[in-house]
Design a protein around this motif. Structure first.
Motif, PDB file in Angstrom:
ATOM      1  N   ARG A  12       0.816  -1.082  -0.019  1.00 14.62           N
ATOM      2  CA  ARG A  12      -0.045   0.063  -0.034  1.00 14.62           C
ATOM      3  C   ARG A  12       0.793   1.118   0.094  1.00 14.62           C
ATOM      4  O   ARG A  12       1.628   1.249   0.884  1.00 14.62           O
ATOM      5  CB  ARG A  12      -0.913   0.010   1.020  1.00 14.62           C
ATOM      6  CG  ARG A  12      -1.936   1.485   1.464  1.00 14.62           C
ATOM      7  CD  ARG A  12      -2.835   1.185   2.303  1.00 14.62           C
ATOM      8  NE  ARG A  12      -2.112   1.425   3.958  1.00 14.62           N
ATOM      9  CZ  ARG A  12      -1.705   2.141   4.411  1.00 14.62           C
ATOM     10  NH1 ARG A  12      -2.271   3.280   3.920  1.00 14.62           N
ATOM     11  NH2 ARG A  12      -1.253   2.314   5.444  1.00 14.62           N
ATOM     12  N   CYS A  72      -8.631  -5.028  -4.297  1.00 11.74           N
ATOM     13  CA  CYS A  72      -8.263  -3.890  -3.537  1.00 11.74           C
ATOM     14  C   CYS A  72      -7.452  -2.863  -4.729  1.00 11.74           C
ATOM     15  O   CYS A  72      -7.840  -1.799  -4.805  1.00 11.74           O
ATOM     16  CB  CYS A  72      -7.471  -3.909  -2.397  1.00 11.74           C
ATOM     17  SG  CYS A  72      -5.920  -4.821  -2.605  1.00 11.74           S
ATOM     18  N   CYS A  90     -11.017   0.208  -0.483  1.00 13.50           N
ATOM     19  CA  CYS A  90     -10.596  -1.131  -0.214  1.00 13.50           C
ATOM     20  C   CYS A  90     -11.069  -1.910   0.841  1.00 13.50           C
ATOM     21  O   CYS A  90     -11.175  -3.126   0.752  1.00 13.50           O
ATOM     22  CB  CYS A  90      -8.920  -1.137  -0.208  1.00 13.50           C
ATOM     23  SG  CYS A  90      -8.433  -0.134   1.102  1.00 13.50           S
ATOM     24  N   CYS A 147      -9.128   0.786  -5.793  1.00 12.55           N
ATOM     25  CA  CYS A 147      -8.530   1.827  -5.177  1.00 12.55           C
ATOM     26  C   CYS A 147      -8.588   3.156  -6.277  1.00 12.55           C
ATOM     27  O   CYS A 147      -7.896   2.922  -7.243  1.00 12.55           O
ATOM     28  CB  CYS A 147      -7.109   1.570  -4.873  1.00 12.55           C
ATOM     29  SG  CYS A 147      -6.227   2.877  -4.205  1.00 12.55           S
ATOM     30  N   CYS A 157     -12.640  -5.811   0.578  1.00 13.70           N
ATOM     31  CA  CYS A 157     -11.574  -6.871   0.987  1.00 13.70           C
ATOM     32  C   CYS A 157     -12.212  -8.036   1.565  1.00 13.70           C
ATOM     33  O   CYS A 157     -13.005  -7.999   2.609  1.00 13.70           O
ATOM     34  CB  CYS A 157     -10.490  -6.463   2.085  1.00 13.70           C
ATOM     35  SG  CYS A 157      -9.081  -7.516   2.210  1.00 13.70           S
TER      36      CYS A 157
END
Length: 133
Positions: free
Chosen positions: A78, A120, A89, A124, A93
């Motif tokens: 990340r 994710c 995210c 994003c 998840c």
């Protein structure tokens, strides 16, 4: 012994060998295939959870057969500079590996829970989630 998540990279020269079978049979390792991908050239990757007393010997066997082994945690990151902690995210998840820390409301990542589904990365909005194979 706790299960460890690893990524196995197979070349086309070894893709037809029963390598995973030997991990179970010869080294008494328990495995769970989380994700697998083989391209038309018969090169591929397998994401595994692997556990057992002979884990180190199993890894030595894999490397002796020409399999490149990487820990799963090295593959997902990340980018904290890009991340705005919007939480997109964390909502998507499936394992809860990405979550909002309370009360700070900052996105956190638990690599042990990640199964590298890559959802994710797709959701994003600022492209802060990066997966590399």
């Amino acid at each position: 012994m706790a299960a460890k998540k690893i990524i196995l990279h197979f070349g086309k020269d070894i893709s037809d060998k029963p390598i995973i079978y030997h991990l179970a049979k010869d080294y008494e390792l328990v495995f769970n295939i989380i994700k697998a991908n083989v391209n038309p050239n018969k090169e591929g990757t397998v994401v595994l959870e692997l556990t057992g007393e002979q884990y180190a010997k199993g890894l030595e066997f894999l490397e002796s057969e020409g399999v490149r082994v990487q820990p799963l945690a090295e593959q997902l990151s990340r980018n904290e500079l890009k991340c705005t902690s919007c939480g997109a995210c964390t909502d998507i998840c499936p394992t809860g590996a990405l979550y909002l820390d309370r009360p700070s409301m900052e996105v956190r990542f638990d690599s042990d829970s990640c199964v590298l589904c890559q959802i994710c990365v797709k959701v994003c909005p600022v492209k802060a989630m990066e997966v590399k194979f």
